[in-house]
Design a protein around this motif. Structure first.
Motif, PDB file in Angstrom:
ATOM      1  N   ILE A   1       0.857  -1.186   0.000  1.00 57.54           N
ATOM      2  CA  ILE A   1       0.000   0.000   0.000  1.00 57.54           C
ATOM      3  C   ILE A   1       0.891   1.234   0.000  1.00 57.54           C
ATOM      4  N   ASP A   2       0.706   2.091  -0.991  1.00 58.49           N
ATOM      5  CA  ASP A   2       1.513   3.309  -1.142  1.00 58.49           C
ATOM      6  C   ASP A   2       2.995   2.959  -1.020  1.00 58.49           C
ATOM      7  N   ASN A   3       3.710   3.615  -0.124  1.00 61.80           N
ATOM      8  CA  ASN A   3       5.144   3.354   0.059  1.00 61.80           C
ATOM      9  C   ASN A   3       5.426   2.533   1.315  1.00 61.80           C
ATOM     10  N   GLN A   4       4.422   1.855   1.817  1.00 68.97           N
ATOM     11  CA  GLN A   4       4.586   1.035   3.020  1.00 68.97           C
ATOM     12  C   GLN A   4       5.302  -0.267   2.666  1.00 68.97           C
ATOM     13  N   GLY A   5       5.713  -0.998   3.680  1.00 71.86           N
ATOM     14  CA  GLY A   5       6.375  -2.279   3.466  1.00 71.86           C
ATOM     15  C   GLY A   5       5.440  -3.300   2.863  1.00 71.86           C
ATOM     16  N   PRO A   6       6.000  -4.322   2.199  1.00 73.09           N
ATOM     17  CA  PRO A   6       5.150  -5.351   1.585  1.00 73.09           C
ATOM     18  C   PRO A   6       4.525  -6.262   2.635  1.00 73.09           C
ATOM     19  N   MET A   7       3.340  -6.762   2.305  1.00 72.18           N
ATOM     20  CA  MET A   7       2.632  -7.723   3.160  1.00 72.18           C
ATOM     21  C   MET A   7       2.462  -9.005   2.361  1.00 72.18           C
ATOM     22  N   GLN A   8       2.746 -10.132   2.972  1.00 66.57           N
ATOM     23  CA  GLN A   8       2.498 -11.409   2.327  1.00 66.57           C
ATOM     24  C   GLN A   8       1.181 -11.950   2.855  1.00 66.57           C
ATOM     25  N   LEU A   9       0.269 -12.247   1.939  1.00 72.87           N
ATOM     26  CA  LEU A   9      -1.029 -12.795   2.300  1.00 72.87           C
ATOM     27  C   LEU A   9      -1.149 -14.192   1.721  1.00 72.87           C
ATOM     28  N   ILE A  10      -1.572 -15.125   2.546  1.00 70.21           N
ATOM     29  CA  ILE A  10      -1.698 -16.522   2.172  1.00 70.21           C
ATOM     30  C   ILE A  10      -3.064 -16.743   1.538  1.00 70.21           C
ATOM     31  N   ALA A  11      -3.098 -17.515   0.461  1.00 72.90           N
ATOM     32  CA  ALA A  11      -4.355 -17.796  -0.236  1.00 72.90           C
ATOM     33  C   ALA A  11      -5.180 -18.810   0.551  1.00 72.90           C
ATOM     34  N   LEU A  12      -6.415 -18.434   0.866  1.00 68.43           N
ATOM     35  CA  LEU A  12      -7.362 -19.367   1.475  1.00 68.43           C
ATOM     36  C   LEU A  12      -8.254 -19.984   0.415  1.00 68.43           C
ATOM     37  N   SER A  13      -8.454 -19.240  -0.676  1.00 67.72           N
ATOM     38  CA  SER A  13      -9.189 -19.702  -1.848  1.00 67.72           C
ATOM     39  C   SER A  13      -8.665 -18.889  -3.026  1.00 67.72           C
ATOM     40  N   ALA A  14      -9.267 -19.044  -4.177  1.00 63.46           N
ATOM     41  CA  ALA A  14      -8.812 -18.294  -5.345  1.00 63.46           C
ATOM     42  C   ALA A  14      -9.032 -16.797  -5.178  1.00 63.46           C
ATOM     43  N   ASP A  15      -9.975 -16.409  -4.322  1.00 60.65           N
ATOM     44  CA  ASP A  15     -10.338 -15.005  -4.177  1.00 60.65           C
ATOM     45  C   ASP A  15     -10.090 -14.419  -2.793  1.00 60.65           C
ATOM     46  N   LYS A  16      -9.726 -15.221  -1.809  1.00 64.54           N
ATOM     47  CA  LYS A  16      -9.584 -14.720  -0.443  1.00 64.54           C
ATOM     48  C   LYS A  16      -8.173 -14.985   0.076  1.00 64.54           C
ATOM     49  N   PHE A  17      -7.557 -13.919   0.641  1.00 68.08           N
ATOM     50  CA  PHE A  17      -6.192 -13.983   1.138  1.00 68.08           C
ATOM     51  C   PHE A  17      -6.141 -13.349   2.526  1.00 68.08           C
ATOM     52  N   VAL A  18      -5.226 -13.858   3.369  1.00 71.96           N
ATOM     53  CA  VAL A  18      -5.115 -13.359   4.739  1.00 71.96           C
ATOM     54  C   VAL A  18      -3.648 -13.395   5.160  1.00 71.96           C
ATOM     55  N   THR A  19      -3.228 -12.444   6.007  1.00 73.98           N
ATOM     56  CA  THR A  19      -1.880 -12.474   6.562  1.00 73.98           C
ATOM     57  C   THR A  19      -1.803 -13.592   7.594  1.00 73.98           C
ATOM     58  N   ALA A  20      -0.590 -14.024   7.906  1.00 68.74           N
ATOM     59  CA  ALA A  20      -0.399 -15.135   8.847  1.00 68.74           C
ATOM     60  C   ALA A  20      -0.970 -14.812  10.224  1.00 68.74           C
ATOM     61  N   ASP A  21      -0.927 -13.535  10.631  1.00 71.28           N
ATOM     62  CA  ASP A  21      -1.462 -13.166  11.944  1.00 71.28           C
ATOM     63  C   ASP A  21      -2.955 -12.869  11.908  1.00 71.28           C
ATOM     64  N   GLY A  22      -3.567 -12.881  10.727  1.00 66.34           N
ATOM     65  CA  GLY A  22      -5.004 -12.651  10.603  1.00 66.34           C
ATOM     66  C   GLY A  22      -5.430 -11.198  10.684  1.00 66.34           C
ATOM     67  N   ASN A  23      -4.495 -10.261  10.708  1.00 65.31           N
ATOM     68  CA  ASN A  23      -4.841  -8.838  10.837  1.00 65.31           C
ATOM     69  C   ASN A  23      -5.297  -8.193   9.536  1.00 65.31           C
ATOM     70  N   VAL A  24      -4.963  -8.787   8.393  1.00 61.95           N
ATOM     71  CA  VAL A  24      -5.354  -8.221   7.100  1.00 61.95           C
ATOM     72  C   VAL A  24      -6.001  -9.320   6.267  1.00 61.95           C
ATOM     73  N   THR A  25      -7.171  -9.010   5.705  1.00 64.47           N
ATOM     74  CA  THR A  25      -7.882  -9.926   4.819  1.00 64.47           C
ATOM     75  C   THR A  25      -8.244  -9.191   3.544  1.00 64.47           C
ATOM     76  N   MET A  26      -8.032  -9.828   2.397  1.00 59.20           N
ATOM     77  CA  MET A  26      -8.410  -9.253   1.102  1.00 59.20           C
ATOM     78  C   MET A  26      -9.253 -10.252   0.342  1.00 59.20           C
ATOM     79  N   GLU A  27     -10.379  -9.772  -0.182  1.00 62.62           N
ATOM     80  CA  GLU A  27     -11.268 -10.596  -0.999  1.00 62.62           C
ATOM     81  C   GLU A  27     -11.382  -9.944  -2.367  1.00 62.62           C
ATOM     82  N   PHE A  28     -11.019 -10.687  -3.419  1.00 61.75           N
ATOM     83  CA  PHE A  28     -10.980 -10.179  -4.784  1.00 61.75           C
ATOM     84  C   PHE A  28     -12.162 -10.676  -5.600  1.00 61.75           C
ATOM     85  N   ASN A  29     -12.226 -10.217  -6.860  1.00 59.99           N
ATOM     86  CA  ASN A  29     -13.241 -10.620  -7.838  1.00 59.99           C
ATOM     87  C   ASN A  29     -14.652 -10.391  -7.322  1.00 59.99           C
TER      88      ASN A  29
END
Length: 142
Positions: A83-111
């Motif tokens: 995000i912007d100039n912040q550090g990179p975040m690695q998000l693990i795929a839970l499905s083809a459209d849902k990703f989450v960080t290992a600590d569960g603090n960030v979730t992204m749902e696509f499509n």
């Protein structure tokens, strides 16, 4: 004379508190482990293998509704989001459209959305406020 001399310091204090409250709502997601004392028991996240076709559907630059720019790049079983100039975040795929960080603090749902070009991100801000923030965005460029 006494009430007038107290009005200026009190108004400055209120102005300072109001600026702190506004700043807390714009915090970026945590990108590194925080020094927080918490106990959480969760099962290990099992990654979903993202095919190259699925990765092409979610990679790109997203214009977020709060003005941030999100850049998403695929990796094996995960994505790298910045995000912007912040550090990179690695998000693990839970499905083809849902990703989450290992600590569960960030979730992204696509499509999402009618054309599949929308994304929803939920995150715990880095401030000390107990909150979860949800931001919607659309693809700006692939």
């Amino acid at each position: 004379m006494r009430p007038l001399s107290m009005a200026i310091p009190v108004s400055l204090l209120l102005l300072l508190l109001a600026s702190q409250a506004a700043a807390q709502s714009r915090d970026y997601p945590l990108t590194e482990p925080a020094q927080v004392s918490t106990v959480r028991v969760t099962a290990p996240v099992r990654g979903y293998f993202v095919t190259p076709g699925e990765a092409d559907e979610i990679k790109g630059r997203y214009a977020m509704s709060n003005g941030w720019q999100l850049d998403v790049r695929p990796a094996s079983r995960s994505i790298i989001a910045r995000i912007d100039n912040q550090g990179p975040m690695q998000l693990i795929a839970l499905s083809a459209d849902k990703f989450v960080t290992a600590d569960g603090n960030v979730t992204m749902e696509f499509n999402q959305g009618g054309f599949g070009d929308e994304m929803t991100m939920s995150y715990v801000p880095s401030s000390r406020v107990a909150a979860m923030i949800v931001i919607r965005s659309t693809v700006a460029a692939r």
